[in-house]
Design an enzyme around this catalytic site. Structure first.
Site, PDB file in Angstrom:
ATOM      1  N   CYS A 137       0.782  -1.351   0.078  1.00 13.83           N
ATOM      2  CA  CYS A 137      -0.192  -0.099   0.129  1.00 13.83           C
ATOM      3  C   CYS A 137       0.908   1.196   0.095  1.00 13.83           C
ATOM      4  O   CYS A 137       1.416   1.593  -1.091  1.00 13.83           O
ATOM      5  CB  CYS A 137      -0.891  -0.032   1.218  1.00 13.83           C
ATOM      6  SG  CYS A 137      -2.415   1.009   0.897  1.00 13.83           S
ATOM      7  N   HIS A 150      -3.081  -5.710   2.624  1.00 14.09           N
ATOM      8  CA  HIS A 150      -2.923  -5.384   4.093  1.00 14.09           C
ATOM      9  C   HIS A 150      -3.015  -6.726   4.846  1.00 14.09           C
ATOM     10  O   HIS A 150      -3.713  -7.836   4.215  1.00 14.09           O
ATOM     11  CB  HIS A 150      -3.515  -4.448   4.840  1.00 14.09           C
ATOM     12  CG  HIS A 150      -3.397  -2.982   4.429  1.00 14.09           C
ATOM     13  ND1 HIS A 150      -1.773  -2.500   4.737  1.00 14.09           N
ATOM     14  CD2 HIS A 150      -3.970  -2.128   3.726  1.00 14.09           C
ATOM     15  CE1 HIS A 150      -1.994  -1.275   4.316  1.00 14.09           C
ATOM     16  NE2 HIS A 150      -3.268  -0.916   3.700  1.00 14.09           N
ATOM     17  N   ARG A 152     -12.702   6.034  -0.724  1.00 11.20           N
ATOM     18  CA  ARG A 152     -11.559   5.031  -0.403  1.00 11.20           C
ATOM     19  C   ARG A 152     -11.968   3.725  -1.136  1.00 11.20           C
ATOM     20  O   ARG A 152     -13.186   3.479  -1.075  1.00 11.20           O
ATOM     21  CB  ARG A 152     -11.268   4.979   1.044  1.00 11.20           C
ATOM     22  CG  ARG A 152     -10.774   6.327   1.627  1.00 11.20           C
ATOM     23  CD  ARG A 152     -10.341   5.875   3.127  1.00 11.20           C
ATOM     24  NE  ARG A 152      -9.087   5.221   3.234  1.00 11.20           N
ATOM     25  CZ  ARG A 152      -7.962   5.677   2.861  1.00 11.20           C
ATOM     26  NH1 ARG A 152      -7.913   7.035   2.725  1.00 11.20           N
ATOM     27  NH2 ARG A 152      -6.836   5.092   3.094  1.00 11.20           N
TER      28      ARG A 152
HETATM   29  N1  GLN Z   1      -2.311   6.964   2.156  1.00 13.62           N
HETATM   30  C1  GLN Z   1      -2.509   5.903   0.955  1.00 13.62           C
HETATM   31  C2  GLN Z   1      -3.947   5.777   0.403  1.00 13.62           C
HETATM   32  O1  GLN Z   1      -4.995   6.038   0.917  1.00 13.62           O
HETATM   33  C3  GLN Z   1      -2.064   4.480   1.500  1.00 13.62           C
HETATM   34  C4  GLN Z   1      -2.947   3.879   2.477  1.00 13.62           C
HETATM   35  C5  GLN Z   1      -2.659   2.485   3.089  1.00 13.62           C
HETATM   36  O2  GLN Z   1      -1.247   2.313   3.280  1.00 13.62           O
HETATM   37  N2  GLN Z   1      -3.356   1.891   3.576  1.00 13.62           N
HETATM   38  O3  GLN Z   1      -4.002   5.449  -0.767  1.00 13.62           O
END
Ligand code: GLN
Length: 252
Positions: A95, A195, A129
């Site tokens: 990520c 993740h 998101r």
């Molecule tokens: N900040 C980045 C995004 O939202 C990565 C987020 C993360 O590592 N979960 O795309």
């Protein structure tokens, strides 16, 4: 004893969702086979040529934490990371740590983080998101197994022409929710949004990384002793079933 030298990059800032469990997983899978991992944490302000490691790991991070890294990357670590990539060292990047390997990340607030450009891709933050459990199938050059994980990112990643995705989305969003790709594979860099941590419930992927790292180190691809992965595969299959038959990562 066969030892893998693992470098944990930016553990103090790229530290979401227990991603460091990937290192524990690799260490344990080596130990079960009578092999060893030597783990070094390299963070902001640490000067290290990064020439002595076999495998690098960087986890996820929030937008703010990604911005915090920029100075440190520009102060020399960026050059060393790019050199290690070109030298064929194995990288597992998750990520925020994955986004860091690309050309840039523009957050949804319009802040542009010029990243490493170690691999040709870029990332743009969106309003919504992409969140949820998801699954993807690795490309054959990465072993071809199915990977389950959890994604939570606003960044939409677009690969440059000629850059290979790590795999193809079976369910969920992956790189950008549109083109069906997930992650990137360039030389021995494995980047993805998964993740969880990703490795404990994806043993085939874990062993692929171990084999690649030893191959790079010794010149010979090792035969790894099979392990009893009953529990790991139960976790993998349970999540896969739920993802394929239920709700998966979506925009929200
Ligand atoms: N900040 C980045 C995004 O939202 C990565 C987020 C993360 O590592 N979960 O795309």
């Amino acid at each position: 004893m066969d030892t893998l030298k693992i470098c944990h990059l930016y553990p103090e800032v790229l530290n979401l969702y227990g991603d460091r469990g990937n290192i524990r997983c690799l260490t344990q899978r080596l130990a079960w086979r009578g092999m060893k991992a030597e783990v070094t944490r390299v963070g902001i302000g640490d000067s290290d040529p990064l020439t002595d490691y076999d495998l690098f790991f960087s986890g996820g991070g929030q937008d703010f934490e990604q911005e915090v890294l920029l100075k440190d990357l520009a102060a020399g670590k960026g050059d060393n990371i790019r050199a290690a990539v070109e030298d064929g060292k194995v990288f597992l990047c998750i990520c925020g740590g994955y986004q860091m390997m690309g050309n840039y990340y523009e957050t949804s607030d319009g802040v542009r983080c010029d990243f490493l450009g170690a691999v040709d891709f870029y990332t743009k933050g969106g309003e919504k998101r992409m969140i949820g459990n998801y699954a993807f199938e690795l490309g054959t050059e990465s072993g071809g197994s199915t990977v389950v994980g959890f994604e939570n990112h606003s960044g939409r990643t677009y690969l440059g022409s000629g850059v290979t995705p790590l795999g193809h989305v079976l369910k969920g969003c992956g790189n950008n929710g549109n083109d069906g790709t997930e992650g990137v594979r360039y030389r021995n860099v494995f980047g993805c949004y998964s993740h969880g941590p990703v490795l404990p419930k994806n043993p085939a992927f874990s062993d692929e990384l171990i084999r690649d790292a030893f191959q790079r180190k010794t010149g010979t691809r090792p035969e790894l002793e099979p392990l009893d992965d009953t529990v790991e595969l139960l976790a993998h299959d349970t999540v896969l079933e739920r993802v394929l038959n239920g709700t998966a990562g979506k925009e929200e």
